[in-house]
Design a protein around this motif. Structure first.
Motif, short mmCIF file in Angstrom:
data_model
loop_
_atom_site.label_atom_id
_atom_site.label_comp_id
_atom_site.label_asym_id
_atom_site.label_seq_id
_atom_site.Cartn_x
_atom_site.Cartn_y
_atom_site.Cartn_z
N VAL A 36 11.93 27.91 -17.32
CA VAL A 36 12.80 26.99 -16.59
C VAL A 36 12.20 25.61 -16.81
CG1 VAL A 36 13.68 26.30 -14.34
CG2 VAL A 36 13.42 28.72 -14.87
N CYS A 60 17.36 36.29 -13.74
CA CYS A 60 18.02 35.24 -12.98
C CYS A 60 17.01 34.11 -12.82
CB CYS A 60 18.47 35.76 -11.61
SG CYS A 60 19.25 34.49 -10.59
N CYS A 61 17.37 32.92 -13.25
CA CYS A 61 16.45 31.79 -13.21
C CYS A 61 17.10 30.62 -12.49
CB CYS A 61 16.08 31.36 -14.62
SG CYS A 61 15.39 32.63 -15.65
N ASN A 62 16.28 29.91 -11.72
CA ASN A 62 16.71 28.62 -11.18
C ASN A 62 15.47 27.73 -11.09
OD1 ASN A 62 15.41 28.97 -8.63
ND2 ASN A 62 17.20 29.95 -7.77
N ARG A 63 15.58 26.57 -10.46
CA ARG A 63 14.47 25.62 -10.40
C ARG A 63 13.26 26.17 -9.67
NH1 ARG A 63 16.81 20.45 -7.78
NH2 ARG A 63 14.81 20.79 -6.80
N LYS A 64 13.44 27.16 -8.80
CA LYS A 64 12.33 27.63 -7.96
C LYS A 64 11.78 28.98 -8.36
CE LYS A 64 13.91 25.11 -3.94
NZ LYS A 64 14.31 25.20 -2.54
#
Length: 71
Positions: A36, A60-64
């Motif tokens: 990320v 599943c990836c996000n900023r956190k």
């Protein structure tokens, strides 16, 4: 009133994760990874695994966070 002060330093993040860099920190050719990119003042994320022991089925990836599911 005086002028607004500018910050003394500015931060920037450049993420250049490529296979060669990952192999250099992993130590061998047996790896896969997800990343990320950095966003603003927040650093990026990297997860690396050996595909002989972990088979990526879903992610599943996000900023956190980076979530991975073994298949």
């Amino acid at each position: 009133m005086g002028e607004a002060k500018k910050p003394a330093t500015m931060m920037s993040h450049i993420v250049l994760f490529d296979k060669e860099f990952i192999l250099s920190i992993w130590g061998n050719d047996e790896c896969e990874f997800l990343e990320v990119d950095a966003a603003g003042s927040v650093g990026g994320l990297l997860t690396v695994w050996n595909p002989n022991f972990f088979k990526l089925e879903a992610s599943c990836c996000n900023r956190k966070l980076i979530l991975v599911k073994d298949g």
